[in-house]
Scaffold this motif. Structure first.
Motif, PDB file in Angstrom:
ATOM      1  N   ALA A 153       0.822  -1.210   0.000  1.00 28.22           N
ATOM      2  CA  ALA A 153       0.000   0.000   0.000  1.00 28.22           C
ATOM      3  C   ALA A 153       0.854   1.258   0.000  1.00 28.22           C
ATOM      4  O   ALA A 153       0.579   2.215  -0.724  1.00 28.22           O
ATOM      5  CB  ALA A 153      -0.949  -0.005   1.191  1.00 28.22           C
ATOM      6  N   ALA A 154       1.907   1.270   0.811  1.00 26.49           N
ATOM      7  CA  ALA A 154       2.760   2.454   0.883  1.00 26.49           C
ATOM      8  C   ALA A 154       3.487   2.687  -0.435  1.00 26.49           C
ATOM      9  O   ALA A 154       3.690   3.832  -0.853  1.00 26.49           O
ATOM     10  CB  ALA A 154       3.769   2.300   2.015  1.00 26.49           C
ATOM     11  N   ILE A 155       3.877   1.606  -1.094  1.00 29.23           N
ATOM     12  CA  ILE A 155       4.597   1.737  -2.362  1.00 29.23           C
ATOM     13  C   ILE A 155       3.699   2.358  -3.430  1.00 29.23           C
ATOM     14  O   ILE A 155       4.082   3.321  -4.112  1.00 29.23           O
ATOM     15  CB  ILE A 155       5.133   0.370  -2.832  1.00 29.23           C
ATOM     16  N   VAL A 156       2.482   1.833  -3.584  1.00 30.12           N
ATOM     17  CA  VAL A 156       1.624   2.374  -4.636  1.00 30.12           C
ATOM     18  C   VAL A 156       1.102   3.764  -4.287  1.00 30.12           C
ATOM     19  O   VAL A 156       0.851   4.578  -5.171  1.00 30.12           O
ATOM     20  CB  VAL A 156       0.453   1.423  -4.965  1.00 30.12           C
ATOM     21  N   ARG A 157       0.960   4.067  -3.000  1.00 32.80           N
ATOM     22  CA  ARG A 157       0.524   5.418  -2.626  1.00 32.80           C
ATOM     23  C   ARG A 157       1.628   6.443  -2.856  1.00 32.80           C
ATOM     24  O   ARG A 157       1.355   7.653  -2.900  1.00 32.80           O
ATOM     25  CB  ARG A 157       0.074   5.440  -1.165  1.00 32.80           C
ATOM     26  N   ALA A 158       2.870   5.957  -2.999  1.00 35.71           N
ATOM     27  CA  ALA A 158       3.983   6.873  -3.264  1.00 35.71           C
ATOM     28  C   ALA A 158       4.031   7.284  -4.732  1.00 35.71           C
ATOM     29  O   ALA A 158       4.803   8.168  -5.103  1.00 35.71           O
ATOM     30  CB  ALA A 158       5.308   6.217  -2.866  1.00 35.71           C
ATOM     31  N   ILE A 159       3.219   6.644  -5.557  1.00 24.92           N
ATOM     32  CA  ILE A 159       3.169   7.022  -6.970  1.00 24.92           C
ATOM     33  C   ILE A 159       2.606   8.427  -7.083  1.00 24.92           C
ATOM     34  O   ILE A 159       1.560   8.738  -6.525  1.00 24.92           O
ATOM     35  CB  ILE A 159       2.317   6.014  -7.765  1.00 24.92           C
ATOM     36  N   SER A 160       3.297   9.258  -7.813  1.00 27.79           N
ATOM     37  CA  SER A 160       2.939  10.672  -7.859  1.00 27.79           C
ATOM     38  C   SER A 160       1.795  10.940  -8.830  1.00 27.79           C
ATOM     39  O   SER A 160       1.710  10.323  -9.897  1.00 27.79           O
ATOM     40  CB  SER A 160       4.167  11.494  -8.292  1.00 27.79           C
ATOM     41  N   THR A 161       0.942  11.872  -8.462  1.00 26.87           N
ATOM     42  CA  THR A 161      -0.151  12.256  -9.364  1.00 26.87           C
ATOM     43  C   THR A 161       0.368  13.010 -10.585  1.00 26.87           C
ATOM     44  O   THR A 161      -0.354  13.163 -11.569  1.00 26.87           O
ATOM     45  CB  THR A 161      -1.175  13.125  -8.635  1.00 26.87           C
ATOM     46  N   THR A 162       1.629  13.471 -10.531  1.00 25.84           N
ATOM     47  CA  THR A 162       2.181  14.153 -11.697  1.00 25.84           C
ATOM     48  C   THR A 162       2.429  13.193 -12.843  1.00 25.84           C
ATOM     49  O   THR A 162       2.691  13.616 -13.961  1.00 25.84           O
ATOM     50  CB  THR A 162       3.507  14.867 -11.344  1.00 25.84           C
ATOM     51  N   SER A 163       2.352  11.879 -12.571  1.00 29.42           N
ATOM     52  CA  SER A 163       2.501  10.888 -13.639  1.00 29.42           C
ATOM     53  C   SER A 163       1.254  10.800 -14.503  1.00 29.42           C
ATOM     54  O   SER A 163       1.260  10.116 -15.518  1.00 29.42           O
ATOM     55  CB  SER A 163       2.802   9.497 -13.043  1.00 29.42           C
ATOM     56  N   GLY A 164       0.193  11.446 -14.098  1.00 30.35           N
ATOM     57  CA  GLY A 164      -1.040  11.410 -14.875  1.00 30.35           C
ATOM     58  C   GLY A 164      -2.102  10.576 -14.188  1.00 30.35           C
ATOM     59  O   GLY A 164      -1.828   9.465 -13.720  1.00 30.35           O
ATOM     60  N   ILE A 165      -3.310  11.101 -14.115  1.00 28.63           N
ATOM     61  CA  ILE A 165      -4.420  10.398 -13.488  1.00 28.63           C
ATOM     62  C   ILE A 165      -5.359   9.886 -14.565  1.00 28.63           C
ATOM     63  O   ILE A 165      -5.758  10.628 -15.469  1.00 28.63           O
ATOM     64  CB  ILE A 165      -5.182  11.326 -12.523  1.00 28.63           C
ATOM     65  N   ALA A 166      -5.698   8.611 -14.482  1.00 28.54           N
ATOM     66  CA  ALA A 166      -6.638   8.017 -15.425  1.00 28.54           C
ATOM     67  C   ALA A 166      -8.059   8.326 -14.976  1.00 28.54           C
ATOM     68  O   ALA A 166      -8.396   8.123 -13.810  1.00 28.54           O
ATOM     69  CB  ALA A 166      -6.434   6.506 -15.491  1.00 28.54           C
ATOM     70  N   HIS A 167      -8.871   8.818 -15.900  1.00 30.30           N
ATOM     71  CA  HIS A 167     -10.284   9.001 -15.579  1.00 30.30           C
ATOM     72  C   HIS A 167     -10.888   7.654 -15.205  1.00 30.30           C
ATOM     73  O   HIS A 167     -11.631   7.540 -14.234  1.00 30.30           O
ATOM     74  CB  HIS A 167     -11.009   9.600 -16.775  1.00 30.30           C
ATOM     75  N   ILE A 168     -10.523   6.625 -15.979  1.00 32.04           N
ATOM     76  CA  ILE A 168     -10.901   5.248 -15.644  1.00 32.04           C
ATOM     77  C   ILE A 168      -9.663   4.370 -15.777  1.00 32.04           C
ATOM     78  O   ILE A 168      -9.018   4.344 -16.824  1.00 32.04           O
ATOM     79  CB  ILE A 168     -12.010   4.708 -16.569  1.00 32.04           C
ATOM     80  N   LEU A 169      -9.322   3.657 -14.719  1.00 35.45           N
ATOM     81  CA  LEU A 169      -8.198   2.725 -14.706  1.00 35.45           C
ATOM     82  C   LEU A 169      -8.732   1.312 -14.918  1.00 35.45           C
ATOM     83  O   LEU A 169      -9.702   0.914 -14.258  1.00 35.45           O
ATOM     84  CB  LEU A 169      -7.485   2.804 -13.355  1.00 35.45           C
ATOM     85  N   HIS A 170      -8.144   0.553 -15.824  1.00 33.38           N
ATOM     86  CA  HIS A 170      -8.613  -0.819 -16.053  1.00 33.38           C
ATOM     87  C   HIS A 170      -8.384  -1.683 -14.828  1.00 33.38           C
ATOM     88  O   HIS A 170      -9.278  -2.393 -14.369  1.00 33.38           O
ATOM     89  CB  HIS A 170      -7.909  -1.429 -17.269  1.00 33.38           C
ATOM     90  N   GLY A 171      -7.171  -1.647 -14.293  1.00 30.84           N
ATOM     91  CA  GLY A 171      -6.864  -2.400 -13.088  1.00 30.84           C
ATOM     92  C   GLY A 171      -6.077  -3.676 -13.323  1.00 30.84           C
ATOM     93  O   GLY A 171      -5.242  -4.053 -12.513  1.00 30.84           O
ATOM     94  N   ASP A 172      -6.325  -4.356 -14.448  1.00 27.40           N
ATOM     95  CA  ASP A 172      -5.620  -5.618 -14.703  1.00 27.40           C
ATOM     96  C   ASP A 172      -5.497  -5.871 -16.207  1.00 27.40           C
ATOM     97  O   ASP A 172      -6.004  -6.862 -16.728  1.00 27.40           O
ATOM     98  CB  ASP A 172      -6.365  -6.780 -14.044  1.00 27.40           C
TER      99      ASP A 172
END
Length: 395
Positions: free
Chosen positions: A251-270
């Motif tokens: 959880a901590a690793i993925v929460r460290a991903i920055s929003t400056t990388s771009g936010i998906a309106h819809i993320l597929h997930g897999d």
């Protein structure tokens, strides 16, 4: 060319007067109602169930015959349909999977049905998914069967433990293009219909941590077991990385991903290749299996899942830059360096999930899939160890 589609979808709730069938009793009246046809419009329906991998969700190909004397639009008379059916009786599932897993399964089905119901309302999304004729958040999803139009699922894995699957470069570029279309799609998503970013993290964390009772030390033991089984000579750097990753936690690793990388309106997930229908003639990719779909989540998570599931480490080394360039251009990502850094964090997070799953099943006649994923995951860690260690420093 896919035939023209109307924007009709009967989800996300039950069709009026239409109760979803069981896997063993596909009713023509139910199917007619799901397709919006008169009850007598369908004369016969044959359901050919097949294995859906490791999910207990029933998957069937429905072959349908119609009464030609009953008037209806031709577009509402598909000769074949792909059906996903959530078992109505969860008692056996609880016995097989445990009472903690079944709610996750039900949630995943609700999310997927909600996505298809939403997607059919918007042209941009309809262009990258099969037509959904019916999306019932309680039980059944009916999708157009596109095999006769040249669309086939890509293989997501290999049973060869020395080589991971290698998806063709042209296909990978098509998938990246499709993901960019999904991520930049517009349209208002019904509140609460898809997962939030936090809910997706929690769901993925639970899949790993429930078996080890949310014990970080137990997770670390699993990751070291993985190294010992697949790479007895695993370098110290890799073993230390596993320990550090376990201590920090997924959880901590993925929460460290920055929003400056771009936010998906819809993320597929897999978006692994098994969840992609690909037409090699037109170099066109469609997406299926939206059980982990989330709204407003870091787009880089999808790209990482694609890379770790579609490419051997040697191929990834040569193609990663091109795939990233293609994606950031199509999705209008400004901070490419940050995107690449976060990509390696997301690769690490995915590898943790896969490795823990593999290690946990080592003593339970784990299927070849898990071993192939394990080989690929440890290759990913080995090849990206330096970048990943640097990415972990501030966590």
């Amino acid at each position: 060319m896919i035939p023209a589609r109307t924007t009709r979808c009967t989800g996300p709730n039950h069709v009026q007067g239409c109760c979803a069938p069981t896997a063993t009793a596909i009713d023509t009246k139910w199917l007619a109602a799901a397709l919006g046809l008169p009850p007598v419009a369908i004369t016969t329906v044959a359901a050919n169930a097949f294995s859906g991998g490791f999910s207990p969700i029933v998957k069937s190909l429905l072959c349908v015959e119609y009464d030609a004397t009953v008037p209806a639009e031709e577009s509402s008379r598909p000769a074949a349909l792909f059906m996903k059916l959530l078992p109505a009786d969860t008692t056996n599932l609880v016995h097989r999977l445990g009472d903690a897993i079944v709610p996750m399964l039900q949630q995943a089905h609700r999310v997927e049905a909600a996505f298809y119901a939403h997607a059919m309302q918007f042209e941009q999304l309809r262009s990258i998914v099969p037509r959904a004729y019916h999306a019932d958040c309680h039980q059944a999803i009916l999708l157009a069967d596109l095999s006769s139009f040249g669309f086939k699922p890509l293989s997501p894995w290999s049973v060869d433990l020395t080589e991971g699957p290698d998806v063709d470069r042209t296909a990978l570029l098509a998938i990246v293009d499709t993901l960019a279309t999904l991520h930049t799609s517009t349209g208002v998503i019904p509140a609460g219909s898809l997962l939030t970013w936090d809910a997706l993290i929690q769901s993925r964390t639970d899949r790993v941590m429930i078996p080890v009772k949310h014990d970080a030390k137990a997770l670390e033991t699993l990751l070291h077991l993985f190294c010992a089984h697949f790479r007895p000579d695993a370098p110290v750097l890799l073993r230390n990385l596993c320990s550090r990753a376990a201590a920090v936690g997924y959880a901590a690793i993925v929460r460290a991903i920055s929003t400056t990388s771009g936010i998906a309106h819809i993320l597929h997930g897999d978006p692994n290749p098994g969840n992609v229908l690909y037409n090699a003639v037109d170099s066109r990719a469609l997406l299926v299996d939206f059980q982990d779909t989330a709204a407003d989540a870091p787009a880089v998570v999808d790209i990482a899942r694609l890379l770790i599931s579609a490419m051997h480490s040697r191929s990834r080394a040569s193609l990663e830059a091109e795939l990233v360039s293609t994606y950031v251009a199509k999705a209008n990502i400004v901070h490419r360096d940050q995107f690449t850094r976060d990509l390696h964090l997301a690769l690490l997070a995915d590898a943790i999930l896969i490795m823990a799953s593999v290690a946990f099943t080592l003593e339970t006649k784990a299927p070849a899939l898990f071993y192939a994923l394990g080989e690929r995951s440890i290759a990913c860690l080995r090849d990206h160890a330096a970048e990943m260690v640097e990415a972990l420093q501030g966590l």
